[in-house]
Design a protein around this motif. Structure first.
Motif, PDB file in Angstrom:
ATOM      1  N   ASN A 164       0.681  -1.233  -0.076  1.00 13.59           N
ATOM      2  CA  ASN A 164       0.095   0.128  -0.297  1.00 13.59           C
ATOM      3  C   ASN A 164       0.780   1.264  -0.005  1.00 13.59           C
ATOM      4  O   ASN A 164       0.675   2.086  -0.484  1.00 13.59           O
ATOM      5  CB  ASN A 164      -1.007  -0.117   1.136  1.00 13.59           C
ATOM      6  N   CYS A 165       1.986   1.121   0.856  1.00 10.45           N
ATOM      7  CA  CYS A 165       3.058   2.189   0.628  1.00 10.45           C
ATOM      8  C   CYS A 165       3.576   2.533  -0.502  1.00 10.45           C
ATOM      9  O   CYS A 165       3.540   3.965  -1.001  1.00 10.45           O
ATOM     10  CB  CYS A 165       4.019   2.140   1.893  1.00 10.45           C
ATOM     11  N   ARG A 166       3.895   1.681  -1.094  1.00 10.21           N
ATOM     12  CA  ARG A 166       4.427   1.570  -2.550  1.00 10.21           C
ATOM     13  C   ARG A 166       3.378   2.233  -3.377  1.00 10.21           C
ATOM     14  O   ARG A 166       3.827   3.237  -4.403  1.00 10.21           O
ATOM     15  CB  ARG A 166       4.829   0.086  -2.945  1.00 10.21           C
ATOM     16  N   LYS A 167       2.186   1.650  -3.490  1.00  8.22           N
ATOM     17  CA  LYS A 167       1.091   2.334  -4.505  1.00  8.22           C
ATOM     18  C   LYS A 167       1.151   3.740  -4.029  1.00  8.22           C
ATOM     19  O   LYS A 167       0.781   4.656  -5.009  1.00  8.22           O
ATOM     20  CB  LYS A 167      -0.109   1.640  -4.067  1.00  8.22           C
ATOM     21  N   GLU A 168       1.017   4.250  -2.760  1.00  2.00           N
ATOM     22  CA  GLU A 168       0.791   5.694  -2.562  1.00  2.00           C
ATOM     23  C   GLU A 168       2.225   6.381  -3.111  1.00  2.00           C
ATOM     24  O   GLU A 168       1.634   7.644  -3.743  1.00  2.00           O
ATOM     25  CB  GLU A 168       0.706   5.930  -1.125  1.00  2.00           C
ATOM     26  N   GLN A 169       3.165   6.023  -2.849  1.00  2.00           N
ATOM     27  CA  GLN A 169       4.417   6.320  -3.516  1.00  2.00           C
ATOM     28  C   GLN A 169       4.236   6.621  -4.996  1.00  2.00           C
ATOM     29  O   GLN A 169       4.883   7.689  -5.676  1.00  2.00           O
ATOM     30  CB  GLN A 169       5.627   5.909  -3.233  1.00  2.00           C
ATOM     31  N   VAL A 170       3.981   5.518  -5.827  1.00  2.00           N
ATOM     32  CA  VAL A 170       3.645   5.890  -7.140  1.00  2.00           C
ATOM     33  C   VAL A 170       2.623   6.755  -7.519  1.00  2.00           C
ATOM     34  O   VAL A 170       2.952   7.687  -8.516  1.00  2.00           O
ATOM     35  CB  VAL A 170       3.421   4.402  -7.895  1.00  2.00           C
ATOM     36  N   PHE A 171       1.689   6.833  -6.850  1.00  2.00           N
ATOM     37  CA  PHE A 171       0.713   7.778  -7.069  1.00  2.00           C
ATOM     38  C   PHE A 171       1.143   9.317  -7.097  1.00  2.00           C
ATOM     39  O   PHE A 171       0.934  10.038  -7.847  1.00  2.00           O
ATOM     40  CB  PHE A 171      -0.812   7.528  -6.262  1.00  2.00           C
ATOM     41  N   THR A 172       1.654   9.378  -5.797  1.00  2.00           N
ATOM     42  CA  THR A 172       2.314  10.587  -5.609  1.00  2.00           C
ATOM     43  C   THR A 172       3.509  11.316  -6.628  1.00  2.00           C
ATOM     44  O   THR A 172       3.440  12.174  -6.934  1.00  2.00           O
ATOM     45  CB  THR A 172       3.113  10.704  -4.114  1.00  2.00           C
ATOM     46  N   PHE A 173       4.315  10.387  -6.894  1.00  2.00           N
ATOM     47  CA  PHE A 173       5.076  10.383  -8.204  1.00  2.00           C
ATOM     48  C   PHE A 173       4.580  11.063  -9.286  1.00  2.00           C
ATOM     49  O   PHE A 173       4.955  12.068  -9.719  1.00  2.00           O
ATOM     50  CB  PHE A 173       6.085   9.130  -8.315  1.00  2.00           C
ATOM     51  N   CYS A 174       3.575  10.294  -9.841  1.00  2.00           N
ATOM     52  CA  CYS A 174       2.960  10.758 -11.065  1.00  2.00           C
ATOM     53  C   CYS A 174       2.277  12.131 -10.825  1.00  2.00           C
ATOM     54  O   CYS A 174       2.120  12.861 -11.773  1.00  2.00           O
ATOM     55  CB  CYS A 174       1.742   9.909 -11.338  1.00  2.00           C
TER      56      CYS A 174
ATOM     57  N   THR B 152      10.746  17.162 -11.776  1.00  2.00           N
ATOM     58  CA  THR B 152      11.716  16.148 -12.685  1.00  2.00           C
ATOM     59  C   THR B 152      11.445  14.852 -11.990  1.00  2.00           C
ATOM     60  O   THR B 152      11.213  14.794 -10.554  1.00  2.00           O
ATOM     61  CB  THR B 152      13.040  16.650 -12.557  1.00  2.00           C
ATOM     62  N   THR B 153      11.739  13.854 -12.724  1.00  2.00           N
ATOM     63  CA  THR B 153      11.338  12.486 -11.920  1.00  2.00           C
ATOM     64  C   THR B 153      12.264  12.222 -10.935  1.00  2.00           C
ATOM     65  O   THR B 153      11.887  11.526 -10.082  1.00  2.00           O
ATOM     66  CB  THR B 153      11.601  11.335 -13.121  1.00  2.00           C
ATOM     67  N   THR B 154      13.473  12.687 -10.896  1.00  2.00           N
ATOM     68  CA  THR B 154      14.487  12.423  -9.849  1.00  2.00           C
ATOM     69  C   THR B 154      13.790  13.200  -8.469  1.00  2.00           C
ATOM     70  O   THR B 154      13.823  12.762  -7.310  1.00  2.00           O
ATOM     71  CB  THR B 154      15.737  13.080 -10.067  1.00  2.00           C
ATOM     72  N   VAL B 155      13.461  14.445  -8.517  1.00  7.55           N
ATOM     73  CA  VAL B 155      13.030  15.258  -7.459  1.00  7.55           C
ATOM     74  C   VAL B 155      11.587  14.866  -7.039  1.00  7.55           C
ATOM     75  O   VAL B 155      11.370  14.517  -5.691  1.00  7.55           O
ATOM     76  CB  VAL B 155      12.850  16.674  -7.893  1.00  7.55           C
ATOM     77  N   ALA B 156      10.942  14.322  -8.028  1.00  3.17           N
ATOM     78  CA  ALA B 156       9.423  13.736  -7.722  1.00  3.17           C
ATOM     79  C   ALA B 156       9.698  12.462  -6.894  1.00  3.17           C
ATOM     80  O   ALA B 156       8.827  11.928  -5.932  1.00  3.17           O
ATOM     81  CB  ALA B 156       8.632  13.377  -8.945  1.00  3.17           C
ATOM     82  N   GLU B 157      10.730  11.551  -7.254  1.00  2.00           N
ATOM     83  CA  GLU B 157      11.074  10.161  -6.592  1.00  2.00           C
ATOM     84  C   GLU B 157      11.294  10.550  -4.870  1.00  2.00           C
ATOM     85  O   GLU B 157      10.862  10.115  -4.235  1.00  2.00           O
ATOM     86  CB  GLU B 157      12.080   9.734  -7.302  1.00  2.00           C
ATOM     87  N   SER B 158      12.399  11.601  -5.012  1.00  5.12           N
ATOM     88  CA  SER B 158      12.650  11.794  -3.603  1.00  5.12           C
ATOM     89  C   SER B 158      11.521  12.440  -2.700  1.00  5.12           C
ATOM     90  O   SER B 158      11.609  12.216  -1.627  1.00  5.12           O
ATOM     91  CB  SER B 158      13.748  13.015  -3.846  1.00  5.12           C
ATOM     92  N   VAL B 159      10.721  13.267  -3.260  1.00  7.59           N
ATOM     93  CA  VAL B 159       9.599  13.962  -2.669  1.00  7.59           C
ATOM     94  C   VAL B 159       8.495  12.921  -2.099  1.00  7.59           C
ATOM     95  O   VAL B 159       8.161  12.852  -1.370  1.00  7.59           O
ATOM     96  CB  VAL B 159       8.997  14.917  -3.286  1.00  7.59           C
ATOM     97  N   SER B 160       8.490  11.945  -3.032  1.00  7.63           N
ATOM     98  CA  SER B 160       7.185  10.984  -2.851  1.00  7.63           C
ATOM     99  C   SER B 160       7.601   9.979  -1.746  1.00  7.63           C
ATOM    100  O   SER B 160       6.826   9.304  -0.962  1.00  7.63           O
ATOM    101  CB  SER B 160       7.126   9.907  -4.204  1.00  7.63           C
ATOM    102  N   LYS B 161       8.807   9.957  -1.418  1.00 10.89           N
ATOM    103  CA  LYS B 161       9.522   8.993  -0.378  1.00 10.89           C
ATOM    104  C   LYS B 161       9.220   9.707   1.110  1.00 10.89           C
ATOM    105  O   LYS B 161       9.326   9.033   2.320  1.00 10.89           O
ATOM    106  CB  LYS B 161      10.918   8.639  -0.310  1.00 10.89           C
ATOM    107  N   LYS B 162       9.361  11.018   0.903  1.00 13.04           N
ATOM    108  CA  LYS B 162       9.082  11.832   2.231  1.00 13.04           C
ATOM    109  C   LYS B 162       7.539  11.963   2.518  1.00 13.04           C
ATOM    110  O   LYS B 162       7.271  12.220   3.868  1.00 13.04           O
ATOM    111  CB  LYS B 162       9.877  13.122   2.203  1.00 13.04           C
TER     112      LYS B 162
END
Length: 425
Positions: free
Chosen positions: A43-53, A62-72
């Motif tokens: 579930n946590c992973r799904k939320e991270q993917v949704f947040t990233f998109c 950028t995808t790099t920044v979005a990836e970092s933000v979605s983990k926080k």
């Protein structure tokens, strides 16, 4: 120990795979609650993917920044984030300013726009006065967005004044009304100490975290002078983040405690010069406990590194000294999942220690791009082997968008041009 470190500066002018597999099994053995843990992780992973998109599509990150933000900070629907964006835009924040704010303070998107964020903005706006332009509010929040995460009107008011006056003082190099709500003694100390740090060249981005708190580092009196003198004598650059880290580390450690830390490293085979160089790179290294240091040393031995290699890893990247057992084994598990063996893992750690701190998603993305036979972005064979990646692990630390993909495109273009030229001749 201070004298010992200064003296050192001046003088310069896992067991085998069988044992490792047992350790890994022990570390990653779970109780009957594994199924619930796994479901939670999914579930946590799904939320991270949704947040990233969402961050890429709605804010253009950028995808790099979005990836970092979605983990926080991650969320499962766009209702509240959309409300936050609408609220900020209604106050005059541009999309680029909002993107910067979210990047620096990801949890902003989790605040309730109506019940939490809106009232805080109203408090700040009222402090500026009805006739005042909103430009200063926007500038201040953009630079220090964590103000919106503070609780209580008085707290927000107090720290907003600190940040605002600090920003204005940056133009005149004066602190007139800084932290007026603090007790008089602390107020005077902070004004004086902040002025000293600014005159030494400490940049505003490093001063802000100290100035918007009651940090003893800048609120003290005699201890501040003593600590500052030691750090300056050690030769730290005031414009670097290590300077502030060193102030915090030296302030909390007396000469006797620092000597004890040096002795701990000495038992593991480090010279005074080694300790000094690690301290210069990462001042916090002297604050790790003896258990922390020795445990990390032992864990890396179970990962196939011999003592000399571990000493080299520590000296190259002292940040890893503070890594927990779980963090290192999580990294090991990720590399094993990508097909690397224990020898390749050891090689990567020796040659590029920061790989221990990379997220699983980052490692998977880069490894699959380099190794996968058919690459969707390049539509051609990359022909990298896992051993090639292990031999040059630095490639895992560079940006996909800025370095890896553009250079692969150049290589592809050169190959096409070479083939065309060969065909014509």
């Amino acid at each position: 120990m201070y004298s010992l470190i200064v003296h050192g500066r001046r003088s310069v002018d896992l067991h085998k795979w069988r044992n490792l597999s047992v350790s890994v099994q022990n570390v990653f053995s779970f109780s009957s609650s594994f199924s619930s843990y796994a479901a939670s992780a999914r579930n946590c992973r799904k939320e991270q993917v949704f947040t990233f998109c969402y961050l890429v599509d709605s804010l253009g990150l950028t995808t790099t920044v979005a990836e970092s933000v979605s983990k926080k900070a991650s969320f499962k629907d766009k209702g509240n984030p959309n409300a936050v964006l609408r609220l900020l835009r209604s106050y005059g924040f541009t999309d680029s300013q909002i993107s910067s704010i979210v990047t620096n303070y990801p949890r902003l998107l989790l605040l309730d726009a109506e019940k939490c964020l809106g009232p805080k903005l109203q408090v700040i706006k009222s402090m500026e006065g009805a006739s005042s332009s909103s430009d200063r509010l926007i500038e201040t929040i953009s630079k220090v967005p964590k103000l919106l995460g503070m609780k209580g009107d008085k707290t927000i008011s107090r720290y907003y004044d600190v940040v605002k006056e600090t920003m204005e003082s940056g133009k005149s190099f004066k602190f007139e009304k800084l932290c007026h709500s603090l007790p008089h003694g602390m107020q005077q100390n902070k004004i004086r100490n902040a002025s000293v740090l600014r005159e030494l060249g400490v940049p505003q981005r490093l001063l802000n975290p100290l100035l918007v708190s009651d940090h003893k580092l800048v609120c003290g009196d005699g201890k501040f002078k003593e600590t500052l003198k030691k750090v300056i004598d050690m030769g730290f650059d005031p414009t670097s983040s290590q300077f502030v880290q060193a102030l915090g580390a030296v302030r909390k450690l007396g000469d006797k405690e620092i000597q004890e830390k040096v002795n701990v490293y000495g038992k593991l085979g480090f010279s005074i010069r080694d300790v000094w160089e690690m301290f210069l790179k990462y001042p916090i290294s002297l604050r790790f406990s003896e258990d922390n240091v020795t445990q990390t040393f032992k864990i890396l031995k179970t990962c196939g590194l011999i003592e000399e290699e571990i000493l080299s890893v520590f000296k190259k990247f002292p940040q890893c000294i503070g890594y927990s057992r779980q963090k290192i084994y999580n990294s090991l598990k990720t590399f094993f999942g990508l097909g690397f063996n224990i020898n390749q893992f050891s090689m990567m750690v020796k040659r590029f220690p920061p790989c221990l701190n990379m997220s699983a998603e980052r490692l998977k993305k880069r490894t699959k791009f380099l190794v996968k036979k058919k690459n969707k972005l390049m539509l051609r064979k990359m022909k990298w082997s896992l051993n090639a990646v292990a031999s040059f692990p630095q490639v895992l630390g560079v940006s996909m968008e800025k370095r890896i993909v553009p250079r692969c495109n150049v290589m592809k273009a050169l190959r096409v041009a070479w083939r065309q030229r060969k065909h014509t001749t």
